[in-house]
Design an enzyme around this catalytic site. Structure first.
Site, PDB file in Angstrom:
ATOM      1  N   GLY A 129      38.106  41.530  31.540  1.00 57.70           N
ATOM      2  CA  GLY A 129      38.513  42.326  32.698  1.00 57.70           C
ATOM      3  C   GLY A 129      37.792  41.875  33.960  1.00 57.70           C
ATOM      4  CE1 TYR A 130      34.202  38.889  33.516  1.00 55.21           C
ATOM      5  CE2 TYR A 130      34.265  36.790  34.659  1.00 55.21           C
ATOM      6  CZ  TYR A 130      33.633  37.661  33.795  1.00 55.21           C
ATOM      7  OH  TYR A 130      32.448  37.296  33.233  1.00 55.21           O
ATOM      8  CB  SER A 167      44.637  36.363  28.309  1.00 58.02           C
ATOM      9  OG  SER A 167      44.595  35.712  29.522  1.00 58.02           O
ATOM     10  CD  GLU A 250      36.506  30.581  31.458  1.00 58.60           C
ATOM     11  OE1 GLU A 250      36.485  29.991  32.545  1.00 58.60           O
ATOM     12  OE2 GLU A 250      37.345  31.432  31.146  1.00 58.60           O
ATOM     13  CG  ASN A 374      43.460  22.244  40.727  1.00 60.12           C
ATOM     14  OD1 ASN A 374      42.989  22.767  39.713  1.00 60.12           O
ATOM     15  ND2 ASN A 374      44.240  21.181  40.699  1.00 60.12           N
TER      16      ASN A 374
END
Lengths: 398, 370
Positions: A129-130, A167, A250, A374
């Site tokens: 939950g960001y 997600s 990550e 990006n």
């Protein structure tokens, strides 16, 4: 500098491969090769439990929390064999790669005892939950609030707000949530990192249909959702530091598993090109070779990043890795479609549902957006790695 | 499996870095280019004789350092930062590798210690009129014991005491040693001032000796190993172009701000760093793979060469662009980087040629581009 493996490591490879083959040609044959994040979730949860029971779920973790204390070489081998066996995408990814390492590094003993064994056993799935509607690239602009209140079982956090792009929230038992816990605070100050159970009336998960036609992501609403007072990782108010720590994970060994998936995708494209004659086209050949080159470079960069991970300081590839793989993968999607030609525009059945390469083409558009676009990656590289002056900030923050 | 430098490799890196920083200033580069030989003989003597850089990969049985491609790449990367000209690639890699692979025991004993020690220099002459590198394209001939041919794009021929030349005898590619004074060497004015090309004309010259081993195999190995080390050198040059451009973007002020604070500039610099990191990964992955599994050398050479070419081409072009007007002047060093990038891109085969080889390696049959 050494790339090869010792005989002991090769023996470990044999053990991994044998177990995977036995499971994926036996009880889990029906989920072999599934790359979709959402398909057959129940069966894939069972697969997580099987991995956990055999000790293969989180091999890099300490044995006392269900891991194997595996070193880098063993983790590389496991990732390679996992992909070679075409084992399904990990439903437990968020727990094993993000929540678990964060709790291990920033949590207290009670939290480690409570959460880590359930993650490594494949019992509890996690989500993140960001992001919020107003906090995307500017993540510190989080507005979801939490305050401590007395409840029937002691003090607890009560949470109000909305997260987005969560997600796998529809399959998760827990969510790690960045909340504003200090009234009136702004930016990185006053945030806390809470662990919140998903199965409660104060949480509403609504899937977001994305351009692939599937719904990997969700909106998650917190309306009086609660979690116990002790479920804060790090000190209250120190959530930004913990959240950034999670993002660093990550860049961990999960990148190796992802690369193996990329390798499988490139192999599928090569097969398609051979089958339909595109492999004779000199321009396609150049692009396939370029894709192969990128794959070798990602492997080398990941190994550089992971080999140097213990030294503390971030090395070059730790900064450049995300934008490199995301851009590479997006180009692979374009290449896949150019190889497939017009056949790539047709679905097999009556639904708006496509095969692996077609879906990859669409999904890869998200790769250069999530986990830092990006553009944000270039800012980070320029400002943190190259030491260039920061862009002046606007004053219009809410 | 541990993909980072060992203690010994770090020491080599520090030594090379210190040496080239000390001796490879912009002034030193310009002085070398002005000199008659085109390189600084004193710096070359130090590199070759005191530091052993000429014989890095020559086996220690023949007076070399006996190091792997990883260690050699470390030195080439540091050297690449300076653009310093020297006969190192032609002598220490191309000629020495060819002799080590195809020479007789006597030839190796006589010549390799001389080359590895920096006492003598040699050049490898391969390209024919078409200018292509590699054993398949040799067009000089060896007939009745004499070599006839014109070799183009020969590196370091001016300094060479010996020329190892490829020539066809019937269907076979042979390597022979030609005496320096029997051949005509023309040094060209070259776009890249730091690495001039030479044409070597051989009109019926009798070789001093023939190398008994397979000429084709030795040539391919020599050129492929040179590809990896050239790639390391390109990577160093690209990293230097990035560092210098970052430094400039931090100090140059326009519109009241350092230009490096503008995203239009900083994003380009970030892209340069992404390219540099990709080249570092490609070069050391290639060097390490080829050291551990020599059968992978052909594809590893192409991998490293293509990535380093893309990286240096991009970084040198952006070095010119981001320096603005000053970057276009002769006075600034940017043009040396830009020109080195151009010349290195075609040396030992273009990006398209190497990528086509990679395509074949991936199992894509079909008409290979010839």
């Amino acid at each position: 500098m050494k790339l090869g493996f010792t005989p002991e490591q090769e023996a470990f490879r044999g053990e991994v491969a044998a177990w995977l083959e036995e499971q994926l040609s036996g009880p889990f044959a029906h989920i072999r090769g599934i790359t979709s994040q959402t398909a057959m979730a129940e069966e894939r949860h069972a697969w997580e439990r099987a991995l956990g029971a055999a000790g293969w779920s989180a091999i890099g973790w300490p044995a006392r929390y269900g891991g194997r204390d595996a070193d880098l070489a063993q983790q590389v081998i496991f990732a390679e064999e996992y992909a070679r066996a075409r084992a399904p995408g990990r439903l437990g990814h968020m727990g094993v790669e993000l929540a678990g390492p964060t709790i291990l590094h920033f949590g207290d003993d009670a939290q480690r005892q409570r959460f880590l064994p359930k993650i490594s056993a494949g019992e509890e799935m996690w989500c993140q939950g960001y992001s919020e509607p107003g906090a995307g690239s500017d993540l510190a602009n989080v507005r979801t609030k939490a305050r401590l209140e007395s409840g029937p079982d002691g003090r607890r956090w009560v949470i109000e707000g909305q997260k987005i792009w969560t997600s796998l929230a529809q399959f998760a038992q827990w969510c790690f949530v960045i909340c504003r816990t200090e009234e009136g605070s702004r930016g990185r100050e006053g945030l806390s990192y809470l662990l919140v159970p998903m199965d409660q009336p104060g949480i509403d998960v609504r899937p977001i249909r994305q351009m692939t036609g599937e719904a990997d992501f969700n909106e998650t609403f917190f309306d009086g959702a609660v979690t116990a007072e002790e479920n804060v990782v790090g000190a209250p108010g120190d959530g930004w530091r913990v959240a950034m720590g999670t993002l660093a994970f990550e860049r961990g060994v999960s990148t190796l598993a992802q690369q193996m998936q990329f390798r499988n995708e490139l192999a599928q494209i090569v097969d398609a090109a051979k089958a339909n004659g595109a492999a004779q086209d000199p321009l396609i050949r150049q692009r396939l070779a370029k894709a192969w080159r990128g794959l070798q470079i990602m492997r080398a960069s990941a190994l550089r990043m992971l080999s140097g991970a213990d030294s503390g300081a971030l090395s070059g590839p730790a900064f450049t890795y995300k934008i490199y793989w995301a851009t590479w993968h997006r180009e692979l999607g374009d290449l896949a479609m150019d190889v497939l030609g017009q056949s790539g525009e047709i679905a097999e059945g009556d639904d708006y549902a496509f095969d692996d390469l077609q879906r990859m083409y669409l999904f890869s558009r998200a790769d250069t957006i999530y986990a830092g676009t990006n553009q944000i990656q270039r800012n980070l590289i320029a400002e943190r790695a190259l030491g260039l002056p920061k862009e002046p900030r606007g004053t219009g923050q809410q | 499996m541990q993909f980072e430098f060992t203690e010994e490799q770090r020491l080599i890196q520090n030594m090379a870095s210190e040496f080239f920083r000390d001796r490879g200033s912009s002034e030193a580069l310009r002085a070398a280019l002005e000199s008659e030989r085109g390189y600084d003989a004193d710096i070359w003597r130090q590199m070759a004789q005191e530091l052993g850089f000429a014989g890095l990969t020559v086996s220690d049985a023949y007076g070399g350092q006996g190091l792997g491609l990883v260690e050699a790449a470390i030195v080439y990367e540091q050297m690449g930062r300076t653009l310093l000209p020297s006969p190192m690639l032609g002598t220490g890699v191309l000629a020495a590798t060819a002799i080590e692979h195809a020479g007789s025991e006597t030839q190796k004993r006589e010549w390799l210690p001389q080359l590895a020690g920096g006492n003598r220099c040699a050049a490898l002459a391969v390209c024919g009129r078409g200018g292509a590198h590699g054993s398949a394209r040799v067009d000089a001939v060896l007939e009745d014991g004499r070599v006839h041919g014109t070799y183009r794009f020969v590196l370091d021929a001016q300094a060479a005491d010996l020329i190892i030349a490829a020539a066809r005898r019937q269907d076979e590619v042979m390597l022979v040693a030609l005496p320096r004074d029997g051949v005509e060497v023309e040094r060209h004015v070259s776009l890249d001032l730091t690495r001039p090309h030479h044409t070597v004309r051989v009109r019926g010259v009798e070789p001093r000796w023939e190398l008994p081993g397979s000429g084709a195999a030795a040539l391919d190995v020599a050129i492929q190993r040179a590809c990896i080390l050239l790639a390391a050198e390109q990577t160093g040059a690209a990293a230097e172009a990035l560092d210098r451009t970052v430094a400039y973007a931090r100090e140059r002020v326009q519109f009241g701000r350092a230009i490096g604070s503008f995203q239009a500039v900083k994003h380009r610099l970030a892209d340069m760093m992404i390219q540099v990191e990709a080249a570092i990964s490609a070069v050391y992955f290639a060097a390490c793979s080829a050291d551990e599994a020599p059968a992978t050398l052909p594809q590893m050479a192409s991998l490293a060469k293509v990535q380093a070419t893309e990286t240096l081409t991009f970084c040198a072009a952006n070095m010119v662009q981001l320096h603005g007007g000053i970057g276009f002047t002769w006075e600034h060093d940017a043009h040396y980087f830009f020109k080195r990038a151009r010349a290195s891109a075609t040396l030992f085969g273009s990006v398209a040629e190497h990528q086509e080889r990679l395509a074949v390696h991936m199992g894509l049959e079909g008409e290979a581009v010839s």
